[in-house]
Scaffold this motif. Structure first.
Motif, PDB file in Angstrom:
ATOM      1  N   GLU A 110     -11.973  -2.572   3.733  1.00 42.65           N
ATOM      2  CA  GLU A 110     -10.816  -3.451   3.595  1.00 42.65           C
ATOM      3  C   GLU A 110     -11.230  -4.892   3.861  1.00 42.65           C
ATOM      4  N   GLY A 152      -0.426   0.338   9.350  1.00 47.43           N
ATOM      5  CA  GLY A 152      -1.639   0.969   9.873  1.00 47.43           C
ATOM      6  C   GLY A 152      -2.115   0.250  11.112  1.00 47.43           C
ATOM      7  N   GLU A 153      -3.384   0.418  11.445  1.00 40.77           N
ATOM      8  CA  GLU A 153      -3.909  -0.228  12.650  1.00 40.77           C
ATOM      9  C   GLU A 153      -4.493  -1.600  12.341  1.00 40.77           C
ATOM     10  N   GLN A 154      -5.642  -1.598  11.691  1.00 35.29           N
ATOM     11  CA  GLN A 154      -6.314  -2.848  11.327  1.00 35.29           C
ATOM     12  C   GLN A 154      -7.217  -2.541  10.135  1.00 35.29           C
ATOM     13  N   PRO A 155      -7.641  -3.559   9.388  1.00 36.62           N
ATOM     14  CA  PRO A 155      -8.521  -3.298   8.250  1.00 36.62           C
ATOM     15  C   PRO A 155      -9.826  -2.674   8.729  1.00 36.62           C
ATOM     16  N   GLY A 156     -10.418  -1.831   7.913  1.00 40.51           N
ATOM     17  CA  GLY A 156     -11.736  -1.274   8.219  1.00 40.51           C
ATOM     18  C   GLY A 156     -12.796  -2.050   7.452  1.00 40.51           C
ATOM     19  N   ALA A 158     -10.000   6.241   4.616  1.00 36.88           N
ATOM     20  CA  ALA A 158      -8.648   6.584   5.115  1.00 36.88           C
ATOM     21  C   ALA A 158      -7.602   6.241   4.064  1.00 36.88           C
ATOM     22  N   ASN A 165      -0.940  -3.773   8.046  1.00 38.17           N
ATOM     23  CA  ASN A 165      -1.576  -3.394   9.310  1.00 38.17           C
ATOM     24  C   ASN A 165      -0.979  -4.153  10.482  1.00 38.17           C
ATOM     25  N   PRO A 214      -5.623  -3.812   2.061  1.00 37.38           N
ATOM     26  CA  PRO A 214      -5.461  -2.759   3.066  1.00 37.38           C
ATOM     27  C   PRO A 214      -5.645  -1.362   2.476  1.00 37.38           C
ATOM     28  N   PHE A 215      -6.115  -0.458   3.299  1.00 33.16           N
ATOM     29  CA  PHE A 215      -6.203   0.963   2.951  1.00 33.16           C
ATOM     30  C   PHE A 215      -6.887   1.224   1.604  1.00 33.16           C
ATOM     31  N   HIS A 254      -2.204   8.594  12.034  1.00 35.97           N
ATOM     32  CA  HIS A 254      -2.956   7.711  11.143  1.00 35.97           C
ATOM     33  C   HIS A 254      -3.835   8.594  10.248  1.00 35.97           C
TER      34      HIS A 254
HETATM   35  N1  URA Z   1      -7.160   1.823   8.675  1.00 37.11           N
HETATM   36  C1  URA Z   1      -6.077   1.036   8.875  1.00 37.11           C
HETATM   37  O1  URA Z   1      -5.350   1.176   9.830  1.00 37.11           O
HETATM   38  N2  URA Z   1      -5.841   0.103   7.979  1.00 37.11           N
HETATM   39  C2  URA Z   1      -6.561  -0.093   6.902  1.00 37.11           C
HETATM   40  O2  URA Z   1      -6.238  -0.979   6.118  1.00 37.11           O
HETATM   41  C3  URA Z   1      -7.667   0.749   6.705  1.00 37.11           C
HETATM   42  C4  URA Z   1      -7.953   1.714   7.611  1.00 37.11           C
END
Ligand code: URA
Length: 481
Positions: free
Chosen positions: A321, A314-318, A332, A354, A327-328, A435
């Protein structure tokens, strides 16, 4: 003996009509001969005097027929009629008996058709038709079965706003922006060879290809050539393989005169690498590291089994998270879990991580609003992702969205063109898709539902490709730029 001649291809209507008539007249399978290639004299039944009622089949059986009818096996209609006959003569739950030889064979055929559809979704690439006066795209594909009509609606959803055609040796599909129509078989020479975008993507692939470490055998074994010869980057491979030896000599000569460049990441790598033999160790180190941009509560490591076959990036933790350290798990993530399950993938069996391991945000009032990571930040965290992949050796790496694509390729590549099967420069094969948060952001419900279906379909294709793909790197990593 009753002879039935159907149209070539997946003649579902023809099969249904004939089966209804034969069942109504009490003709058992052993008294029928089926053909769909014109080798037999025409249909041996006189026109029906009155309409024949539809077959009363369980829904799953009817769906199975719709799939198997697309198989290329010339015995498919005869087998399906045996199946219909038995279901209607006391074996309504026949499909639930996998050990039955007929059910087993039909199931294998259905699986092969479904795989073919997924492969078409994953490997088909549209090219701009440079000769057309208005903008139009054409793709060439060689399916194994008669799947075009079943596979084409997927591309309508994906490229609704464009005008395109899919040409295959078994028929063609045409989308004019309004209607999807089907036409005759085509020849490879009718499809454009390449377009401008493709040249630049191929140029990039060539620039990162490491000629010193190619493994042509592994490259061929991993995927039937007929699929990868239609991928833009793959068309460069034969030339690169042929010229590899001379390019190595060239590289060696150049290196002898070049001052050695020290890379900070490489030094870090050397310091850390000897100690890291498990994800547990890696993540312990990650948890002890500082965020590049201050603010995050904690680092969020990847999650999943060390021997996972598929790694999702993925991109990065939100926000969620960051709080939970997993993660995730936010909105999302919940959508992602639902789509995974619908595609027959188990979140427990895949690895989810991520590109960037810390949450980057901006405060707006009391809310922490996600900030997209910069290319520099993605590069900074790349080391962790590389280590995760080295330890897991997945079959496929799936880049979810633009940031993950940037992490995997070092380039910003438009998802709309790159979506599908991908060969990453570090030697892994994988897949590029959107995503899940993109799906959440779509404003209108119909668009959201369509995009979600496409996403699930991508995940199904990923599952199919992973089933017969080798583990780990299938090529040596490309030389760093
Ligand atoms: N979006 C992401 O890319 N990663 C996550 O862990 C949560 C949301």
């Amino acid at each position: 003996m009753r002879r039935v001649v159907l149209n070539e291809g997946a003649d579902l209507e023809g099969f249904r009509t004939a089966a209804r008539r034969l069942v109504a007249e009490g003709v058992p399978p052993e008294e029928t001969v089926w053909s769909s290639d014109g080798a037999l004299p025409l249909f041996g039944l006189a026109p029906a005097a009155e309409p024949v009622s539809p077959l009363r089949l369980p829904r799953a059986a009817a769906e199975h027929i719709e799939t198997v009818v697309r198989h290329r096996d010339s015995e498919r209609f005869a087998l399906l009629y045996q199946f219909v006959w038995r279901v209607l003569h006391g074996e309504r739950r026949l499909l639930e008996v996998p050990s039955d030889p007929l059910v087993h064979r039909l199931e294998r055929m259905a699986r092969s058709v479904r795989r073919d559809i997924h492969k078409m979704h994953a490997f088909l690439r549209f090219r701009r038709d440079e000769e057309a006066t208005d903008e139009r795209f054409v793709a060439w594909f060689e399916p194994e079965h008669f799947i075009l009509e079943a596979a084409a609606p997927f591309f309508v959803e994906r490229f609704r706003a464009l005008r395109w055609a899919i040409l295959t040796p078994l028929g063609s599909a045409h989308w004019d922006g309004v209607a999807l129509t089907f036409g005759p078989a085509a020849d490879r020479s009718q499809a454009p060879g390449k377009d401008a975008w493709e040249d630049s993507w191929r140029g990039y692939y060539e620039s990162v290809f490491n000629p010193a470490r190619i493994n042509a055998r592994a490259m061929r074994a991993e995927m039937p050539k007929k699929y990868w010869r239609n991928l833009p980057e793959a068309t460069a491979i034969p030339h690169l393989v042929r010229t590899a030896r001379s390019r190595v000599t060239e590289m060696l000569e150049q290196e002898a005169t070049m001052p050695a460049k020290r890379k900070p990441e490489a030094a870090l790598d050397a310091m850390r690498a000897p100690a890291i033999t498990s994800l547990k160790q890696l993540n312990k180190l990650l948890m002890a590291s500082d965020p590049l941009v201050p603010g995050a509560t904690q680092a969020v490591p990847g999650e999943g089994p060390e021997d996972a076959e598929i790694v999702f990036v993925g991109e990065q933790p939100g926000d969620q998270e960051d709080r939970q350290g997993r993660p995730f798990v936010g909105p999302a993530g919940q959508l992602f879990d639902r789509a995974l399950a619908e595609a027959g993938l188990n979140r427990e069996e895949v690895y989810v991580t991520n590109a960037v391991k810390h949450f980057k945000f901006e405060m707006r009032g009391k809310r922490r609003i996600h900030q997209k990571p910069t290319a520099g930040e993605v590069k900074h965290y790349r080391w962790w992702l590389e280590k995760e992949l080295e330890l897991i050796k997945p079959k496929l790496v799936v880049a979810l969205g633009g940031t993950a694509v940037l992490a995997m390729t070092g380039k910003s590549i438009p998802i709309i063109r790159a979506r599908g099967f991908a060969r990453f420069p570090d030697g892994y094969d994988g897949y590029i898709t959107v995503h899940p948060s993109y799906l959440l952001r779509l404003p209108d419900e119909a668009a959201k539902a369509a995009a979600y279906r496409q996403f699930v379909s991508d995940l199904e294709a990923i599952r199919t490709i992973a089933a017969d793909h080798p583990r780990g790197r299938v090529r040596a990593p490309a030389a760093a730029e």
